[in-house]
Structures are given as C-alpha cells and as structure tokens.
Design an enzyme around this catalytic site. Structure first.
Site, mmCIF file in Angstrom:
data_model
loop_
_atom_site.group_PDB
_atom_site.id
_atom_site.type_symbol
_atom_site.label_atom_id
_atom_site.label_comp_id
_atom_site.label_asym_id
_atom_site.label_seq_id
_atom_site.Cartn_x
_atom_site.Cartn_y
_atom_site.Cartn_z
ATOM 1 C CD GLU A 72 50.899 38.131 38.878
ATOM 2 O OE1 GLU A 72 50.156 38.107 37.878
ATOM 3 O OE2 GLU A 72 51.134 37.131 39.568
ATOM 4 C CB CYS A 117 45.167 42.949 35.233
ATOM 5 S SG CYS A 117 44.649 42.033 36.682
#
Ligand code: NAD
Length: 514
Positions: free
Chosen positions: A270, A304
């Site tokens: 991720e 993110c």
C-alpha cells in the site's frame, strides 16, 4: 516565516502529561525514558520536541517475537474462526471505551486534528466490527466437476505469520485493518509501526493484549516490534513471515517488494498516491469545492489519498481556483488539539523542506503559487504551513511526484478524454474522482477506459474511504487491497480439493492411463 496572530501551543510538559494519561488509561504501564536516552525518540510535530524515549527492539527480541507468533499460529489456525472473532470483537469494545485516549496519542504523534484522529480510531472500530462478521462468513466454493461422482471445491486456510509495516500518517488504523482481518483469518501478526509513532503503537499493543486476556486468547497472536528500517527488514527477510503487508512510500515498496519476492513470500503493498479530481462544467461547484478543500488540505496534505492534482475544465478554472483560494484563507492552521483548528502541523522539518523544494520547482516551471507560506505558531522547531493552490501551465515535472504536503496543483482541460488521460498520466494509481452532474461523464470515468486507479469516486473527494470496500491502488501504489470486501483472501491460502465418492477412477480431460 510569515507571522500571523500567534496562537499559543501547549507546552511540552502538557503534551507529556496528555501522553502519559492516555497510555495509562489504555493499560500501558511500561517504562519510558527521558529524551536523549538510547532508543526511539518519541517526538510530537505539535512543538517539534521529544516527549519520551521508547526502547527499540533488538535483533534478538525481534527474533523472539517472530518465533512466538509462529508458535502461536500452530494453535490459532485451528481455533474456530468465530472464536477468533471474539478476540477482535473485544478489541473493538476496548477501542470504543478508549477512543479519546488513542485519538489523543494520534494527535500527539501524527499531528492530526482531534476530529480526524477520532475518525481514525473509529475506522479501527469499524474494521473490528467488519472482521467479527467476517469470522462467520469465511467461505469457499463448490464448482461443477466434469467427472461423475466427484466434488470439486476450494477451501481457504490460515496463511501463517503476517508481518505488518505501517506509515506515520495512519499510525493506528492501518495496523487495525491488517490485524483485525488477519486474526479472524487465523493468522498471527507481528507489527513494525513507523519509528515516528511509537507511543500509539504501545497503546494498541496494550489494548490487544488486554483483549486477549479478557477472552482467553494467547497474547502471542499479536506482537509488536519497534524501530526503523533495520528492524522492519527482519520481517522482510524472515521465511516464517508468510505475508508481508507494507504501507508507506514507493521508495520503501521498491526495497521491500523484491526482497520478499526473492524468498517467494507473499507481499501486500500500500504505497504512495498522486490523486486527482476532474471538475467538469456541469459540476455542483459548491459541493465540489467543499470536497476538494477537505481532500487537499485535510491532515495537512499528509494522507495517501490526499488530493494533489485538480484537472478543471478551462471554462470554470478561474472560478474554481478563486473559490478554493478563498476557502484556504479561512482555514485555521495551528495546534491540532485546539477545537477550531482544521490544519495541523507537517510531520517534521524534512517534510517542510520537501514542500518548499516542490514549490520552487513548480515556480521554475511557470506556476502561479497561491498560499503555502510557513505559519509562525510560536515554535521554531514545529512546521505549520498554509495549504497551497498551484496553477500549473501543464501537468509536468514535479506534478508527477507525491510531495507529502498540502500542495494542490491545478491544470486545465478541454475534453473529457484529455482529462482522463491526465488523471492516468502519473506513475501512481491510488485514488481519483470526478465532479459532474452528467451521467455519461460519470460512467465514462468509471469505465474500463476511465480512471486507472484503485479508487474512483463520483461527486466526493479522493480521501476518506469507508472500510467496507477494498482499499488500495494500482501501478506504483503497489496493487494491494486491504480492509473490506474480499480483501481477506490476501490473508489466507487457497486449497483446491477434488473428492471422488464413486467407485471409478476417471481422469480429467478424458485421459486413459493403463
Ligand atoms: P516510509 O516509506 O518512510 O515508511 C513507512 C514504513 O516503512 C516505516 O515503518 C518505515 O520504518 C518502514 N520502512 C522503510 N524502509 C524500509 C525497508 N527498506 N524495510 C523495511 N521497512 C522499511 O513512509 P512514511 O513517510 O511513514 O509514510 C508516508 C508514505 O506512506 C506516503 O508515500 C503515503 O502515500 C504512504 N501511505 C500509503 C498508504 C496506502 O494505503 N496506500 C497509506 C498510508 C501511507
């Protein structure tokens, strides 16, 4: 440094007291050293000061933690999944009871404003509830066999030890996404949190150990190791770690991915994003601007999924930029514990330097930079900035990189095809959105030749995903999926089973042998 009205920051003594109160409330009573002692320096971006020293894990201790988790796996994997779910259910209850304690630590270490810190803990609670339900729904398939008297099926089994490496900006939720799902799947977990957030990790470990005691589960099912890259590498290289789930920068993923692949381990990455939103002429601009401001400036641009690129139709670009710049001027920047603050600090000086550098490069490429100045909130070693809108002549150079700061690059487009091509023209592929009231535009954005990202939204921003869906992104974001939907499959191994209940032995594909 631009001087605004100088709000006062809490003193370091106040912050230490808050941290200790929260840690004691969740049941952590271990030793913390004073600043400067050997170990991890647990600092706060609120003032830039070190609060405590946290013992870092030695190589021998890391080895012991992995060995304990591997041993615990041998019994945990055959513990019925709903019984495993009871552990995660109890963790969820403890998180409800200690939501404000844990959120305070998130604010202290990651600098998130209180509302977002509470939201992060809520995400942990949500994923625990999801995982408890999942513990009664782990399912396989029965598939039509081509042979008479045969049954063909797929079953799912626990994988082993799951190593979890997490980033500073979601210091607790990402552990919970992984741990809650992995534990109900029958795996055991060894967690290496960011070296920037060791206190929140101690708090989470205290809670999972309490939950284990309360339900009679072995505490070794979830272990914590603390330190930097070197201690993370223990998980990367250890063959007992069946799955490494790593969240962080693309740089980290490039180091970790090939090393795990080298030993044929499984990896779930991720990594960084470079998320865009398209604003079309039909968009509800008031709604769009609200969503854009939260996605781009929230968490001081340190998610993110932060919105980093705005691709606006040329006919409305001036209007949209003016509205965003006006909203940015109203955003209170400062102490994340203060009730009215909406933008807290950057994590550290390096993050600030990266932001300054990115803006210099953009200016050199002909950009107009609105905002982005450093704010003086009373402490030289803390880094507070005004969110920035950067009008770029084209989507070039620095726009292709993820700068972990509140910078929103704005580019214009003429046709939707062009806008979608711009959305997709960066190496990362995490989140994306389109603001439109035109059904054809929305559907086109979501179609196979639309956004190439793991997340594609309509009329909401790029950040703030719910846990029910699978979370993750494509290309340099790493391809991993976590959290809801069928992400649990990454935490289990699949076994295909053929059972012959006939008296014959027909071979597949009609093969005859002897
Ligand atoms: P980082 O890459 O500096 O560190 C992340 C973690 O990886 C830390 O725990 C660090 O100690 C560890 N690490 C770094 N190199 C390693 C190595 N070679 N071996 C083992 N461990 C190693 O990231 P950060 O600054 O903490 O976080 C910000 C980054 O994380 C941004 O790029 C952001 O987009 C990304 N992020 C992605 C997601 C996602 O779900 N896609 C979520 C949160 C953050």
């Amino acid at each position: 440094m631009t001087t605004m009205a100088t709000p006062t920051l809490p003193t370091v003594e106040d912050l230490r007291t808050r941290a200790l109160d929260a840690l004691h409330a969740v049941g952590f009573h271990g030793d913390l050293g004073t600043p400067g002692e050997h170990g991890l320096q647990a600092s706060t971006p609120i003032t830039g000061e070190v609060l405590f020293t946290v013992p870092d894990t030695t190589a021998e201790e890391a080895e012991r933690a992995i060995a304990e988790a591997a041993r615990a796996f041998t019994t945990w994997r055959t513990t019925p999944a709903p019984v495993r779910g009871a552990l995660v259910g109890r963790l969820g209850e403890l998180l409800v009871a200690h939501k404000t304690d844990l959120a305070a630590l998130v604010t202290l270490e990651a600098g998130k404003i209180t509302s977002e810190a509470l939201g992060e803990v809520q995400e942990m609670i949500d994923v625990c509830q999801f995982a408890v339900g999942l513990s009664r729904q782990l399912y396989g398939k029965t598939i039509a066999s081509e042979r008479p008297g045969h049954r063909l099926m797929e079953t799912w089994h626990p994988l082993g030890v799951v190593g979890v490496i997490t980033a500073f900006n979601f210091p607790v939720a990402v552990w919970a996404w992984n741990a809650a799902v992995a534990l109900v799947c029958g795996d055991t977990v060894v967690w290496k949190p960011s070296e920037l957030t060791p206190l929140t990790a101690l708090a989470c470990q205290a809670l999972i150990e309490r939950a284990a005691r309360d339900v009679g589960a072995p505490p070794e099912v979830s272990r914590l190791i603390q330190g930097g890259r070197e201690i993370g590498e223990r998980l990367v290289d250890d063959p007992r770690v069946a799955l490494l789930s790593a969240t962080g920068s693309v740089r980290m993923g490039r180091q970790v991915g090939p090393r795990v692949a080298q030993r044929f381990g499984k990896v779930l990455l991720e990594l960084g994003g470079n998320n865009a939103a398209i604003v079309t002429p039909s968009a509800d601009l008031e709604l769009a601007v609200r969503a854009i401001v939260f996605s781009a400036a929230g968490t001081a641009g340190q998610r993110c999924t932060t919105l980093r690129r705005l691709i606006v139709h040329s006919s409305i670009a001036d209007d949209v930029v003016q509205r965003i710049a006006a909203a940015y001027r109203q955003l209170p920047v400062g102490d994340p514990f203060a009730d009215d603050t909406l933008v807290g600090p950057l994590i550290h000086e390096t993050a600030y330097r990266d932001m300054v550098r990115a803006l210099e490069i953009a200016r050199a490429d002909g950009a107009e930079v609105i905002g982005g100045e450093r704010r003086d909130v009373g402490d030289e070693s803390a880094y507070y900035v005004a969110p920035t809108v950067v009008r770029m002549p084209a989507q070039t150079g620095i726009v292709h990189a993820e700068t972990f700061a509140p910078i929103l690059y704005v580019m214009t487009y003429e046709t939707l095809d062009e806008a979608i091509a711009m959305n997709n023209a960066v190496p990362q592929g995490l989140s994306s959105s389109i603001f439109t009231l035109d059904m054809r535009e929305a559907e086109r954005f979501l179609a196979a030749d639309g956004s190439d990202c793991g997340i594609a939204n309509v009329n909401i921003g790029t950040s703030g995903a719910e846990i029910g869906g699978a979370f993750g992104g494509e290309k340099q974001t790493g391809g991993g999926r976590e959290s809801g939907s069928d992400s649990w499959k990454a935490y289990m191994r699949r076994s295909t089973n053929t059972i012959n209940y006939s008296t014959e032995l027909p071979l597949a594909q009609g093969v005859h042998f002897g």
